[in-house]
Design an enzyme around this catalytic site. Structure first.
Site, PDB file in Angstrom:
ATOM      1  N   GLY A  18       0.668  -1.342  -0.184  1.00 58.53           N
ATOM      2  CA  GLY A  18       0.037  -0.166  -0.019  1.00 58.53           C
ATOM      3  C   GLY A  18       0.995   1.068   0.910  1.00 58.53           C
ATOM      4  O   GLY A  18       1.856   1.294  -0.310  1.00 58.53           O
ATOM      5  N   ASN A  19       0.059   2.957   0.569  1.00 56.61           N
ATOM      6  CA  ASN A  19       1.012   3.370   0.267  1.00 56.61           C
ATOM      7  C   ASN A  19       0.777   4.355   1.263  1.00 56.61           C
ATOM      8  O   ASN A  19      -0.029   4.564   2.213  1.00 56.61           O
ATOM      9  CB  ASN A  19       1.006   4.388  -0.801  1.00 56.61           C
ATOM     10  CG  ASN A  19      -0.488   4.809  -1.452  1.00 56.61           C
ATOM     11  OD1 ASN A  19      -0.745   5.242  -1.063  1.00 56.61           O
ATOM     12  ND2 ASN A  19      -0.839   4.080  -2.815  1.00 56.61           N
ATOM     13  N   TYR A  20       0.541   5.448   1.849  1.00 56.36           N
ATOM     14  CA  TYR A  20      -0.122   6.442   3.286  1.00 56.36           C
ATOM     15  C   TYR A  20      -0.947   7.179   2.704  1.00 56.36           C
ATOM     16  O   TYR A  20      -1.135   8.151   3.793  1.00 56.36           O
ATOM     17  CB  TYR A  20       1.723   7.404   3.286  1.00 56.36           C
ATOM     18  CG  TYR A  20       2.653   6.742   3.272  1.00 56.36           C
ATOM     19  CD1 TYR A  20       3.068   5.401   4.757  1.00 56.36           C
ATOM     20  CD2 TYR A  20       4.295   6.108   3.099  1.00 56.36           C
ATOM     21  CE1 TYR A  20       4.129   5.209   5.155  1.00 56.36           C
ATOM     22  CE2 TYR A  20       4.718   5.969   3.265  1.00 56.36           C
ATOM     23  CZ  TYR A  20       4.929   4.216   4.761  1.00 56.36           C
ATOM     24  OH  TYR A  20       5.929   4.215   5.123  1.00 56.36           O
TER      25      TYR A  20
END
Ligand code: PMT
Length: 208
Positions: A18-20
């Site tokens: 995923g990412n932030y």
């Protein structure tokens, strides 16, 4: 139409890449558009956020492939699309059916490219407006120009992690808007709610 938030690319039933992205930037734009009278379809990756304006129809997705298919299914009827989501460019080639067990050895996960949603929507109909974001860590302006061209965007909203208070998760952002004429307009640090107004103001100059 808006895309917002991250995508999650499954590795196995308990893990993902995923990412932030929190979704704050995209949701703020959706609320601003709706408050100005637009009917908004918000295609959102996994976030903690909820929408408040009744003119926003939210469709929740998880992976980049789901976000791609949902965007393609809806774009035909849209006047404009703003691509604020942080989409994973790669996904694991396979999702393991069971939790992957530790065996002490190195592990390799083969990644395959995801579709580029913005670039696909770039084959838009005449009159449709397509707005992309560029999230950069270096050579920000040069990379943003490349994205503007490659994805056939009407304008690109550049935010760079080189600037404190810009990008993921914060309640603030620092943007530049770069258009097809090559004009670049820089904005100071503002709340994402205020940044959303600047973006929608610029969209209105093209749409109305
Ligand atoms: O959600 P927040 O925490 O508020 O953070 C906001 C944000 C930093 C996520 C947002 O402001 C932002 O920059 N969104 C775009 C992030 C990104 O993935 O940028 P990019 O430079 O990698 O992608 C360029 C453009 O192509 C973006 O419009 C992106 O949505 C789109 N894209 C990228 C890859 C892909 N496979 N499909 C796409 O549509």
């Amino acid at each position: 139409m808006l895309t917002a938030g991250p995508t999650h690319e499954k590795i196995d039933p308990v893990r993902f890449i995923g990412n932030y992205s929190s979704g704050k930037m995209g949701y703020a734009i959706a609320e601003e558009l709706a408050s100005r009278g637009a009917e908004v379809t918000l295609i959102s990756g996994p976030t903690q956020l909820t929408v408040s304006h009744p003119a926003i129809k939210k469709i929740s997705v998880v992976s980049a492939k789901e976000m791609y298919q949902t965007s393609i299914d809806h774009f035909d009827h849209m006047d404009a699309a703003i691509m604020a989501a942080a989409v994973a460019d790669y996904a694991p080639a396979e999702c393991a059916p069971q939790k992957i067990k530790r065996n002490g050895e190195d592990m390799t996960i083969r990644l395959v490219p995801n579709p580029d949603i913005a670039a696909s929507l770039g084959k838009k109909k005449q009159g449709q407006v397509l707005v992309g974001f560029a999230l950069e860590t270096n050579n920000a302006v040069e990379n943003a120009h490349k994205k503007l061209e490659k994805k056939n965007l009407d304008f690109v909203v550049l935010n760079s992690l080189e600037h404190k208070g810009a990008g993921f998760q914060t309640d603030t952002n620092i943007i530049s808007i770069i258009d097809r004429q090559g004009d670049k307009k820089d904005f100071p640090l503002k709340s994402k709610v205020e940044v959303a107004k600047d973006i929608v103001d610029h969209l209105e100059t093209i749409l109305l």
